[in-house]
Scaffold this motif. Structure first.
Motif, mmCIF file in Angstrom:
data_model
loop_
_atom_site.group_PDB
_atom_site.id
_atom_site.type_symbol
_atom_site.label_atom_id
_atom_site.label_comp_id
_atom_site.label_asym_id
_atom_site.label_seq_id
_atom_site.Cartn_x
_atom_site.Cartn_y
_atom_site.Cartn_z
ATOM 1 N N VAL A 221 35.603 115.036 -60.979
ATOM 2 C CA VAL A 221 35.186 114.107 -59.923
ATOM 3 C C VAL A 221 36.394 113.709 -59.072
ATOM 4 O O VAL A 221 36.301 113.609 -57.840
ATOM 5 C CB VAL A 221 34.509 112.871 -60.531
ATOM 6 C CG1 VAL A 221 34.317 111.783 -59.485
ATOM 7 C CG2 VAL A 221 33.150 113.251 -61.125
ATOM 8 N N PHE A 222 37.554 113.481 -59.709
ATOM 9 C CA PHE A 222 38.760 113.142 -58.956
ATOM 10 C C PHE A 222 39.117 114.261 -57.986
ATOM 11 O O PHE A 222 39.497 114.004 -56.834
ATOM 12 C CB PHE A 222 39.934 112.902 -59.913
ATOM 13 C CG PHE A 222 39.806 111.650 -60.730
ATOM 14 C CD1 PHE A 222 38.980 110.610 -60.332
ATOM 15 C CD2 PHE A 222 40.522 111.506 -61.912
ATOM 16 C CE1 PHE A 222 38.867 109.453 -61.083
ATOM 17 C CE2 PHE A 222 40.411 110.356 -62.670
ATOM 18 C CZ PHE A 222 39.589 109.327 -62.258
ATOM 19 N N ALA A 223 39.007 115.528 -58.442
ATOM 20 C CA ALA A 223 39.321 116.657 -57.569
ATOM 21 C C ALA A 223 38.381 116.684 -56.365
ATOM 22 O O ALA A 223 38.815 116.885 -55.220
ATOM 23 C CB ALA A 223 39.216 117.967 -58.351
ATOM 24 N N ALA A 224 37.093 116.476 -56.625
ATOM 25 C CA ALA A 224 36.124 116.463 -55.525
ATOM 26 C C ALA A 224 36.381 115.285 -54.587
ATOM 27 O O ALA A 224 36.237 115.411 -53.358
ATOM 28 C CB ALA A 224 34.705 116.396 -56.091
ATOM 29 N N PHE A 225 36.789 114.145 -55.137
ATOM 30 C CA PHE A 225 37.052 112.958 -54.313
ATOM 31 C C PHE A 225 38.253 113.185 -53.394
ATOM 32 O O PHE A 225 38.240 112.765 -52.220
ATOM 33 C CB PHE A 225 37.296 111.750 -55.211
ATOM 34 C CG PHE A 225 37.568 110.472 -54.461
ATOM 35 C CD1 PHE A 225 36.541 109.807 -53.809
ATOM 36 C CD2 PHE A 225 38.852 109.953 -54.404
ATOM 37 C CE1 PHE A 225 36.797 108.634 -53.106
ATOM 38 C CE2 PHE A 225 39.111 108.782 -53.703
ATOM 39 C CZ PHE A 225 38.073 108.127 -53.058
ATOM 40 N N VAL A 226 39.294 113.848 -53.925
ATOM 41 C CA VAL A 226 40.472 114.133 -53.096
ATOM 42 C C VAL A 226 40.077 115.014 -51.912
ATOM 43 O O VAL A 226 40.474 114.760 -50.766
ATOM 44 C CB VAL A 226 41.566 114.807 -53.939
ATOM 45 C CG1 VAL A 226 42.700 115.328 -53.047
ATOM 46 C CG2 VAL A 226 42.134 113.828 -54.958
ATOM 47 N N LEU A 227 39.276 116.059 -52.164
ATOM 48 C CA LEU A 227 38.825 116.929 -51.080
ATOM 49 C C LEU A 227 37.942 116.169 -50.086
ATOM 50 O O LEU A 227 38.047 116.368 -48.865
ATOM 51 C CB LEU A 227 38.068 118.123 -51.657
ATOM 52 C CG LEU A 227 38.909 119.141 -52.442
ATOM 53 C CD1 LEU A 227 38.006 120.179 -53.079
ATOM 54 C CD2 LEU A 227 39.933 119.800 -51.532
ATOM 55 N N PHE A 228 37.084 115.319 -50.605
ATOM 56 C CA PHE A 228 36.200 114.534 -49.738
ATOM 57 C C PHE A 228 37.001 113.622 -48.819
ATOM 58 O O PHE A 228 36.724 113.526 -47.613
ATOM 59 C CB PHE A 228 35.230 113.720 -50.590
ATOM 60 C CG PHE A 228 34.472 112.679 -49.820
ATOM 61 C CD1 PHE A 228 33.410 113.033 -49.000
ATOM 62 C CD2 PHE A 228 34.824 111.336 -49.912
ATOM 63 C CE1 PHE A 228 32.718 112.068 -48.276
ATOM 64 C CE2 PHE A 228 34.141 110.368 -49.191
ATOM 65 C CZ PHE A 228 33.079 110.739 -48.369
ATOM 66 N N MET A 229 38.011 112.953 -49.387
ATOM 67 C CA MET A 229 38.815 112.037 -48.587
ATOM 68 C C MET A 229 39.619 112.793 -47.535
ATOM 69 O O MET A 229 39.781 112.312 -46.405
ATOM 70 C CB MET A 229 39.746 111.213 -49.481
ATOM 71 C CG MET A 229 39.033 110.187 -50.341
ATOM 72 S SD MET A 229 38.036 109.022 -49.353
ATOM 73 C CE MET A 229 39.288 108.240 -48.339
ATOM 74 N N TRP A 230 40.120 113.995 -47.884
ATOM 75 C CA TRP A 230 40.850 114.790 -46.897
ATOM 76 C C TRP A 230 39.921 115.153 -45.740
ATOM 77 O O TRP A 230 40.288 115.024 -44.574
ATOM 78 C CB TRP A 230 41.401 116.059 -47.545
ATOM 79 C CG TRP A 230 42.200 116.900 -46.582
ATOM 80 C CD1 TRP A 230 43.543 116.849 -46.377
ATOM 81 C CD2 TRP A 230 41.689 117.901 -45.695
ATOM 82 N NE1 TRP A 230 43.912 117.753 -45.402
ATOM 83 C CE2 TRP A 230 42.792 118.419 -44.959
ATOM 84 C CE3 TRP A 230 40.428 118.411 -45.426
ATOM 85 C CZ2 TRP A 230 42.654 119.416 -43.998
ATOM 86 C CZ3 TRP A 230 40.284 119.403 -44.470
ATOM 87 C CH2 TRP A 230 41.383 119.899 -43.769
#
Length: 269
Positions: A221-230
């Motif tokens: 989820v953290f990995a997906a969140f980083v991509l989402f925020m970018w």
């Protein structure tokens, strides 16, 4: 339009994403591997032993590990001191173990749990061990410690009782050397109930195992969140530039390309 990606601020954002996403994926995969390892060891530890598997000499199975824990071990010698292990539960009932030290030909002794009896620990109810030389076969178990499940670690037990089954807790009670292991006899004797062997430590599907699974999901989820925020920052930047070009937003000096001429009237009093 996309020259902003080369600005120092976006270089920092891009580097963070380039490092953060692989790190999160690595940690998630590592936690998943730990959970799968616990599942595999749990299956191995709880799988039925072959019916024709012969007991191995005790010395050949030491030290106790995930492979040898629960294996049938044989040893011969003479029974010596007997102790009671109180507040041990079996099949939902409270009772106590009858533990007897077996002195072997090596001069060292191995604790043998000969069985379980319901109720409070009472030496008068514990059957006396067989006299003379005996051959004992039991399931091999690793020594307990104060954090082992079901042990009585509060101390203050009366003489003749033991809270934790292990060489460390017996060394000050008996005057001879001890094996760092114990056996639990699997055949009924003297009206006592056999104590089943436990799975090795860190092999059960306990809370820690499911914590590993939960951490796996968190890292992904953290990995997906980083991509989402970018992507969100990128889209906002693009929309801001488009609005500026359309004249909907006044361009600030910090955002203006130095190569472009300043708007008419800029800098005049």
């Amino acid at each position: 339009m996309h020259r902003f990606l080369l600005t120092p601020r976006w270089w920092g954002i891009n580097v963070f994403v380039a490092l953060g996403v692989p790190f999160c994926l690595f940690m998630g995969t590592w936690q998943l591997d730990r959970f799968e390892d616990r599942v595999d060891t749990h299956k191995e530890a709880t799988s039925a032993r072959p019916a024709d598997q012969a007991a191995a000499p005790l010395e050949s199975l030491l030290p106790v590990d995930k492979r040898t824990s629960g294996r049938l071990a044989s040893v011969s010698g003479e029974y010596a001191d007997q102790l009671l292990v109180p507040e041990r539960r079996l099949e939902g009932k409270s009772g106590f173990y009858v533990l007897t030290l077996l002195k072997t030909d090596t001069g060292k002794a191995v604790p043998v749990v000969r069985g379980w009896l319901p109720g409070g620990a009472d030496a008068g109810r514990a059957p006396a061990p067989p006299a003379g030389r005996v051959e004992v076969t039991g399931a091999l178990q690793a020594s307990e410690n104060s954090t082992s499940k079901g042990v009585y670690s509060s101390g203050g037990l009366p003489a003749g009782q033991l809270g934790v089954i292990g060489a460390a807790s017996l060394v000050n009670i008996v005057p001879y050397g001890l094996y760092d292991a114990w056996l639990t006899v699997q055949t009924p004797a003297d009206g006592m109930t056999p104590v089943p062997a436990r799975a090795p430590a860190n092999t059960g599907l306990d809370l820690k195992a499911f914590q590993n699974l939960g951490y796996t999901g968190e890292w992904f989820v953290f990995a997906a969140f980083v991509l989402f925020m970018w992507f969100r920052l990128y889209r906002r930047e693009v929309e801001t530039l488009r609005d500026t070009e359309a004249g909907l937003v006044e361009e600030t000096p910090a955002e203006r390309d130095p190569a472009e001429p300043a708007p008419a009237g800029a800098g005049s009093a």
